[in-house]
Design a protein around this motif. Structure first.
Motif, PDB file in Angstrom:
ATOM      1  N   LEU A 286     -15.885  16.809  -3.502  1.00  0.00           N
ATOM      2  CA  LEU A 286     -14.514  16.951  -4.002  1.00  0.00           C
ATOM      3  C   LEU A 286     -13.961  15.591  -4.370  1.00  0.00           C
ATOM      4  CD1 LEU A 286     -13.089  19.184  -1.097  1.00  0.00           C
ATOM      5  CD2 LEU A 286     -14.110  19.963  -3.265  1.00  0.00           C
ATOM      6  N   THR A 287     -13.109  15.567  -5.371  1.00  0.00           N
ATOM      7  CA  THR A 287     -12.473  14.295  -5.740  1.00  0.00           C
ATOM      8  C   THR A 287     -10.967  14.483  -5.920  1.00  0.00           C
ATOM      9  OG1 THR A 287     -12.677  14.650  -8.139  1.00  0.00           O
ATOM     10  CG2 THR A 287     -14.530  13.559  -7.058  1.00  0.00           C
ATOM     11  N   ASN A 288     -10.229  13.503  -5.557  1.00  0.00           N
ATOM     12  CA  ASN A 288      -8.858  13.307  -6.056  1.00  0.00           C
ATOM     13  C   ASN A 288      -8.485  11.853  -5.800  1.00  0.00           C
ATOM     14  OD1 ASN A 288      -7.374  12.948  -3.618  1.00  0.00           O
ATOM     15  ND2 ASN A 288      -6.989  15.144  -3.417  1.00  0.00           N
ATOM     16  N   SER A 289      -7.315  11.472  -6.239  1.00  0.00           N
ATOM     17  CA  SER A 289      -6.975  10.048  -6.207  1.00  0.00           C
ATOM     18  C   SER A 289      -6.757   9.527  -4.799  1.00  0.00           C
ATOM     19  CB  SER A 289      -5.728   9.797  -7.052  1.00  0.00           C
ATOM     20  OG  SER A 289      -6.010  10.116  -8.399  1.00  0.00           O
ATOM     21  N   LEU A 290      -6.460  10.413  -3.869  1.00  0.00           N
ATOM     22  CA  LEU A 290      -6.208   9.965  -2.506  1.00  0.00           C
ATOM     23  C   LEU A 290      -7.463   9.999  -1.646  1.00  0.00           C
ATOM     24  CD1 LEU A 290      -2.747  11.659  -1.879  1.00  0.00           C
ATOM     25  CD2 LEU A 290      -3.243   9.356  -2.711  1.00  0.00           C
ATOM     26  N   ILE A 291      -8.291  10.994  -1.826  1.00  0.00           N
ATOM     27  CA  ILE A 291      -9.491  11.106  -0.984  1.00  0.00           C
ATOM     28  C   ILE A 291     -10.660  10.321  -1.568  1.00  0.00           C
ATOM     29  CG2 ILE A 291      -8.748  13.399  -0.197  1.00  0.00           C
ATOM     30  CD1 ILE A 291     -10.885  14.673  -1.929  1.00  0.00           C
TER      31      ILE A 291
ATOM     32  N   VAL B  32      10.085   8.019  -9.736  1.00  0.00           N
ATOM     33  CA  VAL B  32       8.933   7.251  -9.247  1.00  0.00           C
ATOM     34  C   VAL B  32       9.156   7.046  -7.752  1.00  0.00           C
ATOM     35  CG1 VAL B  32       7.590   5.120  -9.485  1.00  0.00           C
ATOM     36  CG2 VAL B  32       8.723   6.104 -11.494  1.00  0.00           C
ATOM     37  N   ALA B  33       8.363   7.718  -6.939  1.00  0.00           N
ATOM     38  CA  ALA B  33       8.594   7.710  -5.493  1.00  0.00           C
ATOM     39  C   ALA B  33       7.376   7.206  -4.746  1.00  0.00           C
ATOM     40  CB  ALA B  33       8.945   9.125  -5.016  1.00  0.00           C
ATOM     41  N   ALA B  34       7.620   6.365  -3.738  1.00  0.00           N
ATOM     42  CA  ALA B  34       6.517   5.840  -2.918  1.00  0.00           C
ATOM     43  C   ALA B  34       6.501   6.532  -1.564  1.00  0.00           C
ATOM     44  CB  ALA B  34       6.666   4.334  -2.747  1.00  0.00           C
ATOM     45  N   PHE B  35       5.304   6.899  -1.129  1.00  0.00           N
ATOM     46  CA  PHE B  35       5.086   7.502   0.190  1.00  0.00           C
ATOM     47  C   PHE B  35       4.070   6.627   0.925  1.00  0.00           C
ATOM     48  CE2 PHE B  35       6.268  10.785  -2.776  1.00  0.00           C
ATOM     49  CZ  PHE B  35       7.118  11.631  -2.067  1.00  0.00           C
ATOM     50  N   PRO B  36       3.974   6.796   2.245  1.00  0.00           N
ATOM     51  CA  PRO B  36       2.951   6.018   2.968  1.00  0.00           C
ATOM     52  C   PRO B  36       1.562   6.345   2.426  1.00  0.00           C
ATOM     53  CG  PRO B  36       4.450   7.121   4.503  1.00  0.00           C
ATOM     54  CD  PRO B  36       4.757   7.666   3.148  1.00  0.00           C
ATOM     55  N   PRO B  37       0.623   5.414   2.550  1.00  0.00           N
ATOM     56  CA  PRO B  37      -0.748   5.718   2.131  1.00  0.00           C
ATOM     57  C   PRO B  37      -1.294   6.866   2.969  1.00  0.00           C
ATOM     58  CG  PRO B  37      -0.560   3.429   2.906  1.00  0.00           C
ATOM     59  CD  PRO B  37       0.753   4.074   3.149  1.00  0.00           C
ATOM     60  N   PRO B  38      -2.229   7.645   2.439  1.00  0.00           N
ATOM     61  CA  PRO B  38      -2.785   8.765   3.204  1.00  0.00           C
ATOM     62  C   PRO B  38      -3.552   8.265   4.417  1.00  0.00           C
ATOM     63  CG  PRO B  38      -4.054   8.394   1.202  1.00  0.00           C
ATOM     64  CD  PRO B  38      -2.849   7.501   1.114  1.00  0.00           C
ATOM     65  N   GLN B  39      -3.534   9.050   5.477  1.00  0.00           N
ATOM     66  CA  GLN B  39      -4.268   8.670   6.689  1.00  0.00           C
ATOM     67  C   GLN B  39      -5.250   9.776   7.009  1.00  0.00           C
ATOM     68  OE1 GLN B  39      -1.718   7.161   9.837  1.00  0.00           O
ATOM     69  NE2 GLN B  39      -1.701   5.330   8.554  1.00  0.00           N
ATOM     70  N   TYR B  40      -6.347   9.787   6.279  1.00  0.00           N
ATOM     71  CA  TYR B  40      -7.362  10.811   6.518  1.00  0.00           C
ATOM     72  C   TYR B  40      -8.326  10.325   7.592  1.00  0.00           C
ATOM     73  CZ  TYR B  40      -5.722  12.745   2.077  1.00  0.00           C
ATOM     74  OH  TYR B  40      -4.956  13.264   1.077  1.00  0.00           O
ATOM     75  N   ASP B  41      -8.904  11.275   8.281  1.00  0.00           N
ATOM     76  CA  ASP B  41      -9.965  10.972   9.236  1.00  0.00           C
ATOM     77  C   ASP B  41     -11.131  10.345   8.459  1.00  0.00           C
ATOM     78  OD1 ASP B  41     -12.048  10.987  11.025  1.00  0.00           O
ATOM     79  OD2 ASP B  41     -11.596  12.983  11.826  1.00  0.00           O
TER      80      ASP B  41
ATOM     81  N   ASP C 116       0.850  -1.192   0.000  1.00  0.00           N
ATOM     82  CA  ASP C 116       0.000   0.000   0.000  1.00  0.00           C
ATOM     83  C   ASP C 116       0.885   1.241   0.000  1.00  0.00           C
ATOM     84  OD1 ASP C 116      -1.977  -1.815   0.258  1.00  0.00           O
ATOM     85  OD2 ASP C 116      -2.867  -0.960   2.080  1.00  0.00           O
ATOM     86  N   ALA C 117       0.612   2.146  -0.903  1.00  0.00           N
ATOM     87  CA  ALA C 117       1.440   3.352  -0.972  1.00  0.00           C
ATOM     88  C   ALA C 117       0.747   4.446  -1.767  1.00  0.00           C
ATOM     89  CB  ALA C 117       2.792   3.034  -1.618  1.00  0.00           C
ATOM     90  N   THR C 118       1.216   5.672  -1.524  1.00  0.00           N
ATOM     91  CA  THR C 118       0.895   6.788  -2.399  1.00  0.00           C
ATOM     92  C   THR C 118       2.110   6.942  -3.305  1.00  0.00           C
ATOM     93  OG1 THR C 118      -0.310   7.896  -0.640  1.00  0.00           O
ATOM     94  CG2 THR C 118       0.410   9.251  -2.493  1.00  0.00           C
ATOM     95  N   VAL C 119       1.910   6.841  -4.591  1.00  0.00           N
ATOM     96  CA  VAL C 119       3.045   6.935  -5.510  1.00  0.00           C
ATOM     97  C   VAL C 119       2.968   8.246  -6.280  1.00  0.00           C
ATOM     98  CG1 VAL C 119       4.134   5.935  -7.566  1.00  0.00           C
ATOM     99  CG2 VAL C 119       3.329   4.452  -5.726  1.00  0.00           C
ATOM    100  N   LYS C 120       4.105   8.895  -6.391  1.00  0.00           N
ATOM    101  CA  LYS C 120       4.186  10.131  -7.159  1.00  0.00           C
ATOM    102  C   LYS C 120       5.157   9.915  -8.312  1.00  0.00           C
ATOM    103  CE  LYS C 120       4.903  15.079  -6.589  1.00  0.00           C
ATOM    104  NZ  LYS C 120       4.869  16.165  -5.590  1.00  0.00           N
ATOM    105  N   VAL C 121       4.715  10.205  -9.503  1.00  0.00           N
ATOM    106  CA  VAL C 121       5.559  10.045 -10.689  1.00  0.00           C
ATOM    107  C   VAL C 121       5.844  11.435 -11.259  1.00  0.00           C
ATOM    108  CG1 VAL C 121       5.697   9.141 -13.046  1.00  0.00           C
ATOM    109  CG2 VAL C 121       4.613   7.777 -11.243  1.00  0.00           C
TER     110      VAL C 121
END
Lengths: 239, 239
Positions: free
Chosen positions: A201-206, A71-80, A44-49
């Motif tokens: 609202l939309t985006n790939s993480l939320i 190509v960088a991987a970050f932790p998955p988002p942790q939204y409330d 599981d990750a947030t990837v930024k290209v």
């Protein structure tokens, strides 16, 4: 990336491909890029290209050079989790987006307007800021796209003069079309946001978040927003 | 940098300082930066200084971090000496600059418009492209500022909505003022360029170049341009 699976890959790759062509950057091959993402994000990750023209000299001329791909991987988002359930509070940013039809829609690294807009508030209770153009239209959030619903009709701002055509926005439009829910892409005045039955609202993480409050106006999450959330969740589960 | 001496340091540092403050970036101390430039450019060089917010995570929020400063030396420019003597040929770019008063004047790394504009031509006989705004005004060159002369009066475009306030532009305005030559900063329509007695370009590398041709219109270098070249040369010699 969820469980090693790239979500919404189709629209992400289309976005990258179109923007590379616009900027005359090398387009990474789809399979190569997907493989690289799999390497940095096996779980599981947030990837930024990021694709750049490469390392060159000074000046603005486009000269042939070997492109750079990050190509960088970050932790998955942790939204409330309440954000998706109860909705979020947003504000209207005072920064007015500039209009450049030649770059409108593209997700480039020239994001100073977004940085300035995002720095207008530091109240953690405000999840997003909405941006508009000089003509009095709402365009997008600082890091999301916006949809309004009125009388069962969905609309999202036309992004021919400014704004970013997010991969999730395009996917939501496609999902709505498949579900036989009309979604217009057009100029939307700020007054239409205020008078909307629902705003989300939309985006790939939320995914899709209901807007519960914009300045003094409040909403409770409505049926179209819930439907969109369900469609997105199903699409994520299906790949 | 010429013979180890930084030319026009005052205006270069002011430019950097103002833009760092605008973008809430750390402002490098003047003496520290001058020392670093001296280290990378002990003789003759073109030096480029980049200040960034530093290495951080994703997102547009401005978070406290240690800034990054890049001080890089390149060979001095090797322009055809005829450019300064006979003047250069320029074109009018089709790209129209967007207007963002919050960022106008600043020399940021968000330069995609300049890259797009510079890619409009590859004829080596054309030295520069002029850019305008949506209101029909000339604003600047892709990498230079522009001045027009009519009836002995000098004017340069106001840059409150778009454009970069170049360090050499500011120095030339100061040199003109000291020489008791009035220079107005105001909106300049394209027609005024065509009808000007003289047109010249400035930046820190070229100094001041007469414009000899814009599309079909031609000029021979005039007395005000020559005076400006002389003032810049004297100022460079004096430090």
């Amino acid at each position: 990336v969820h469980a090693g699976r790239i979500l919404n890959w189709t629209w992400h790759y289309r976005r990258l491909q179109a923007d590379c062509e616009l900027l005359r950057l090398p387009v990474p091959a789809e399979r190569v890029l997907a493989t690289e993402i799999g390497m940095v994000a096996p779980g599981d990750a947030t990837v930024k290209v990021i694709v750049t023209r490469g390392a060159g000299g000074r000046g603005y001329a486009v000269v042939p050079m070997r492109g750079t791909r990050i190509v960088a991987a970050f932790p998955p988002p942790q939204y409330d989790p309440a954000n998706a359930v109860d909705g979020v509070r947003v504000r209207r940013c005072s920064l007015v987006l500039s209009e450049q039809p030649r770059l409108a829609g593209a997700k480039t690294l020239n994001r100073l307007e977004n940085v300035l807009a995002r720095s207008e508030w530091d109240d953690a209770a405000i999840a997003e800021g909405l941006l508009g153009d000089a003509g009095g239209h709402v365009i997008e959030g600082t890091a999301s796209n916006v949809f309004v619903v009125k009388g069962g009709r969905v609309a999202t701002p036309a992004l021919a003069r400014c704004g970013v055509v997010g991969a999730q926005r395009e996917r939501v439009r496609e999902l709505l079309a498949r579900a036989a829910i009309a979604c217009e892409e057009r100029d939307i005045a700020w007054g239409e946001v205020e008078s909307a039955d629902e705003v989300f609202l939309t985006n790939s993480l939320i995914g899709a978040w209901p807007v519960a409050r914009l300045e003094a106006r409040t909403w409770t999450p409505g049926p179209v927003t819930r439907r969109v959330q369900s469609l997105v969740a199903d699409a994520d589960a299906a790949g």
